[in-house]
Scaffold this active site. Structure first.
Site, PDB file in Angstrom:
ATOM      1  CB  SER A  18      -0.912   0.019   1.226  1.00 26.46           C
ATOM      2  OG  SER A  18      -1.608   1.237   1.309  1.00 26.46           O
ATOM      3  CB  SER A  20      -2.341   4.126   2.826  1.00 24.59           C
ATOM      4  OG  SER A  20      -3.393   3.917   1.913  1.00 24.59           O
ATOM      5  CE  LYS A  70     -12.100  -0.691   0.924  1.00 23.75           C
ATOM      6  NZ  LYS A  70     -12.240   0.089  -0.327  1.00 23.75           N
ATOM      7  CE1 TYR A 232      -1.367   2.648  -5.544  1.00 25.38           C
ATOM      8  CE2 TYR A 232      -3.681   2.165  -5.131  1.00 25.38           C
ATOM      9  CZ  TYR A 232      -2.353   2.073  -4.768  1.00 25.38           C
ATOM     10  OH  TYR A 232      -2.004   1.393  -3.620  1.00 25.38           O
TER      11      TYR A 232
END
EC number: 1.1.1.25
Length: 290
Positions: A18, A20, A70, A232
């Site tokens: 990730s 993030s 999620k 992405y």
């Protein structure tokens, strides 16, 4: 750098890839905020209750949530935002003195990059490849903010597409959702917006192909369209390249990545992420990788 007093993080399965941590730690450092963002890999959904109790006990200020958790975390937070309720999924948790608020910033992640094209999208047909959680976030963003004449789901399994439509119609029966097989070429060509809400094209991920459309289907794309790829990494996916060659407006997945991150960052810190600087740094990082 200021002293770290608050921890943020990402929970998911095998999420060391990730970006993030790079995004949030860079933003915190730029704004001299006392936050540090890290990764928490969780092997099994049965560990989620313990993980969130640990968040409360340790005073972790906030978490992002990614696949495959999620949906399951919605059962273990104390409150759900309107966005999280709309899609039945949480990608951001805010710890308010031990009370956990589940939010969804994926909807903003889809909506924000489309803002410059609002007039073009109003009462025009829009298409989405996919029928999972990302597709549901895209449906909600379009339904809520852009009011297209139709939201077309292009799917391999029509039953899964119908299940998603039923989920939306349970709360919004007026939502103009249409289900098409993946080879409904006329319906694809007619869309003013096409969103790839599948992992197809992601670097290192094995999928049925490497683009939402096959090379021979590039003729379906044209300069009257806006093409939005949620993937992405790589920065320029095969789908993005096909769209650019066709003269379409292209929105790469990095724009959604930054937009949803900025929304989460604000929920946790109360501050506005310096998105232009973050975009410059992450584009440099993505471009430099092999």
């Amino acid at each position: 750098m200021c002293s770290i007093t608050s921890i943020l993080g990402l929970i998911g399965r095998n999420v060391n890839y990730s970006y993030s941590p790079f995004i949030h730690n860079t933003a915190a450092e730029m704004l001299r905020l006392p936050f540090y963002y890290t990764i928490f890999n969780i092997a099994d959904a049965r560990q989620i209750p313990d993980a969130l109790n640990g968040m409360r006990a340790l005073g972790i200020a906030g978490l992002n949530v990614t696949i495959p958790y999620k949906q399951v975390v919605t059962e273990y937070v104390d409150t759900l935002s309107a966005e999280a309720q709309a899609v039945g999924a949480v990608n951001t948790i805010v710890n308010n003195n031990g009370r956990l608020s589940g939010c969804n910033t994926d909807i903003a992640g889809v909506s924000h990059p489309l803002k410059p094209y609002k007039e073009r999208l109003h009462q025009s047909p829009a298409g989405i490849f996919g029928n999972g959680g990302a597709a549901l976030a895209a449906v909600e963003a379009l339904r809520r903010d852009y009011h297209p004449s139709a939201i077309r789901l292009f799917v391999r399994d029509p039953d899964k597409g119908l299940a998603l439509a039923e989920q939306v119609h349970a709360k919004h029966p007026e939502a103009p959702i249409e289900i098409f097989k993946i080879d409904a070429y006329d319906a694809i060509r007619d869309c003013h917006l096409l969103i790839n809400a599948t992992p197809i094209g992601t670097k290192g991920v094995q999928t049925a192909g490497n683009s939402a459309l096959l090379p021979q289907e590039q003729k379906l794309l044209h300069d009257g369209q806006i093409i939005f790829d949620m993937v992405y990494n790589p920065l320029r996916t095969p789908f993005v390249n096909m769209a650019a060659e066709a003269g379409a407006v292209v929105i790469p997945g990095v724009e959604m990545l930054i937009a949803q991150a900025a929304e989460s960052f604000c929920l946790w810190t109360g501050e506005t992420m310096p998105v232009d600087s973050i975009r410059e740094k992450i584009l440099k990082k993505l471009t430099a990788q092999p």
